[in-house]
Design a protein around this motif. Structure first.
Motif, short mmCIF file in Angstrom:
data_model
loop_
_atom_site.label_atom_id
_atom_site.label_comp_id
_atom_site.label_asym_id
_atom_site.label_seq_id
_atom_site.Cartn_x
_atom_site.Cartn_y
_atom_site.Cartn_z
N LEU A 124 0.83 -1.20 0.00
CA LEU A 124 0.00 0.00 0.00
C LEU A 124 0.87 1.25 0.00
O LEU A 124 0.58 2.21 -0.71
N MET A 125 1.95 1.23 0.77
CA MET A 125 2.85 2.39 0.82
C MET A 125 3.45 2.67 -0.56
O MET A 125 3.48 3.80 -1.01
N TRP A 126 3.93 1.62 -1.23
CA TRP A 126 4.49 1.80 -2.58
C TRP A 126 3.41 2.28 -3.55
O TRP A 126 3.64 3.21 -4.33
N ALA A 127 2.24 1.65 -3.49
CA ALA A 127 1.16 2.02 -4.43
C ALA A 127 0.74 3.47 -4.23
O ALA A 127 0.48 4.18 -5.21
N PHE A 128 0.65 3.91 -2.98
CA PHE A 128 0.22 5.28 -2.74
C PHE A 128 1.30 6.30 -3.09
O PHE A 128 1.08 7.18 -3.91
N TRP A 129 2.47 6.19 -2.46
CA TRP A 129 3.50 7.21 -2.64
C TRP A 129 4.11 7.22 -4.04
O TRP A 129 4.30 8.27 -4.63
N ASP A 130 4.42 6.05 -4.56
CA ASP A 130 5.06 5.98 -5.88
C ASP A 130 4.02 6.00 -6.99
O ASP A 130 4.10 6.81 -7.91
N GLY A 131 3.03 5.13 -6.88
CA GLY A 131 2.04 5.01 -7.95
C GLY A 131 1.02 6.13 -7.98
O GLY A 131 0.77 6.72 -9.03
N GLN A 132 0.42 6.44 -6.84
CA GLN A 132 -0.65 7.43 -6.78
C GLN A 132 -0.13 8.86 -6.81
O GLN A 132 -0.62 9.69 -7.54
N CYS A 133 0.88 9.15 -5.99
CA CYS A 133 1.36 10.52 -5.84
C CYS A 133 2.53 10.87 -6.75
O CYS A 133 2.86 12.04 -6.90
N GLY A 134 3.18 9.86 -7.31
CA GLY A 134 4.33 10.12 -8.18
C GLY A 134 5.55 10.61 -7.42
O GLY A 134 6.41 11.26 -7.99
N CYS A 135 5.62 10.31 -6.14
CA CYS A 135 6.76 10.73 -5.32
C CYS A 135 7.94 9.77 -5.51
O CYS A 135 7.78 8.66 -5.98
N ASP A 136 9.09 10.24 -5.08
CA ASP A 136 10.30 9.43 -5.12
C ASP A 136 10.46 8.76 -3.76
O ASP A 136 10.73 9.43 -2.76
N VAL A 137 10.24 7.46 -3.70
CA VAL A 137 10.42 6.71 -2.46
C VAL A 137 11.88 6.28 -2.40
O VAL A 137 12.31 5.42 -3.15
N THR A 138 12.66 6.93 -1.54
CA THR A 138 14.09 6.63 -1.48
C THR A 138 14.39 5.46 -0.56
O THR A 138 15.39 4.78 -0.76
N GLN A 139 13.53 5.23 0.45
CA GLN A 139 13.71 4.09 1.35
C GLN A 139 12.35 3.63 1.83
O GLN A 139 11.48 4.46 2.12
N LEU A 140 12.19 2.34 1.94
CA LEU A 140 11.03 1.75 2.60
C LEU A 140 11.54 0.49 3.27
O LEU A 140 12.08 -0.39 2.61
N TYR A 141 11.44 0.46 4.59
CA TYR A 141 11.98 -0.70 5.30
C TYR A 141 11.17 -1.00 6.55
O TYR A 141 10.39 -0.18 7.03
N CYS A 142 11.37 -2.20 7.05
CA CYS A 142 10.70 -2.70 8.24
C CYS A 142 11.76 -2.81 9.34
O CYS A 142 12.86 -3.29 9.09
N ALA A 143 11.41 -2.34 10.54
CA ALA A 143 12.35 -2.41 11.66
C ALA A 143 11.62 -2.85 12.91
O ALA A 143 10.50 -2.42 13.18
N SER A 144 12.27 -3.69 13.65
CA SER A 144 11.75 -4.16 14.93
C SER A 144 12.01 -3.11 16.00
O SER A 144 12.94 -2.32 15.89
N VAL A 145 11.19 -3.11 17.04
CA VAL A 145 11.45 -2.22 18.17
C VAL A 145 12.67 -2.71 18.96
O VAL A 145 13.25 -1.97 19.73
N ASN A 146 13.06 -3.95 18.72
CA ASN A 146 14.25 -4.53 19.35
C ASN A 146 15.47 -4.13 18.53
O ASN A 146 15.63 -4.58 17.39
N PRO A 147 16.37 -3.29 19.05
CA PRO A 147 17.52 -2.82 18.26
C PRO A 147 18.51 -3.94 17.89
O PRO A 147 19.34 -3.76 17.01
N ALA A 148 18.40 -5.09 18.53
CA ALA A 148 19.30 -6.20 18.22
C ALA A 148 18.91 -6.89 16.90
O ALA A 148 19.70 -7.63 16.33
N ILE A 149 17.72 -6.62 16.41
CA ILE A 149 17.25 -7.23 15.17
C ILE A 149 17.45 -6.25 14.03
O ILE A 149 16.99 -5.10 14.10
N ASP A 150 18.14 -6.68 12.99
CA ASP A 150 18.41 -5.81 11.84
C ASP A 150 17.12 -5.47 11.09
O ASP A 150 16.21 -6.29 10.98
N ARG A 151 17.09 -4.27 10.57
CA ARG A 151 15.97 -3.87 9.71
C ARG A 151 16.14 -4.55 8.36
O ARG A 151 17.24 -5.01 8.01
N PHE A 152 15.08 -4.57 7.56
CA PHE A 152 15.23 -5.09 6.21
C PHE A 152 14.44 -4.26 5.22
O PHE A 152 13.37 -3.74 5.54
N ASP A 153 15.01 -4.08 4.04
CA ASP A 153 14.40 -3.26 2.99
C ASP A 153 13.20 -3.96 2.38
O ASP A 153 13.14 -5.19 2.30
#
Length: 93
Positions: A6-35
């Motif tokens: 939904l984030m990609w569809a809205f920002w990139d597809g709907q609004c025509g914005c440049d999405v430079t990063q989209l990633y998922c991160a845990s609240v636990n800092p020991a777990i790496d985020r992933f793109d």
């Protein structure tokens, strides 16, 4: 809750914005985020089974507004479309 698709569809597809990063991160800092790459460019839905950590996670997006507005004419909320359609009918009569 919002999905990365939904984030990609809205920002990139709907609004025509440049999405430079989209990633998922845990609240636990020991777990790496992933793109989360754009599924439209990837050509398929992302396979996320087993990749999302348990517990709370956040979806982060860095989005840049284009210099020239590229908003699509499409509206995402059907309730607004119905209201606008009704008001146009009332104005025409």
């Amino acid at each position: 809750q919002f999905s990365h698709e939904l984030m990609w569809a809205f920002w990139d597809g709907q609004c025509g914005c440049d999405v430079t990063q989209l990633y998922c991160a845990s609240v636990n800092p020991a777990i790496d985020r992933f793109d989360l790459p754009n599924p439209a460019i990837k050509g398929r839905r992302l396979r996320l089974k087993g990749k999302i950590p348990s517990g709370r996670v956040s979806l982060y997006a860095e989005v840049r507004k284009p210099k020239v507005e590229k908003m699509s004419d499409h509206t995402l909320q059907a309730s607004y479309v119905a209201k606008w359609r009704e008001s146009k009918v009332k104005e025409a009569s």
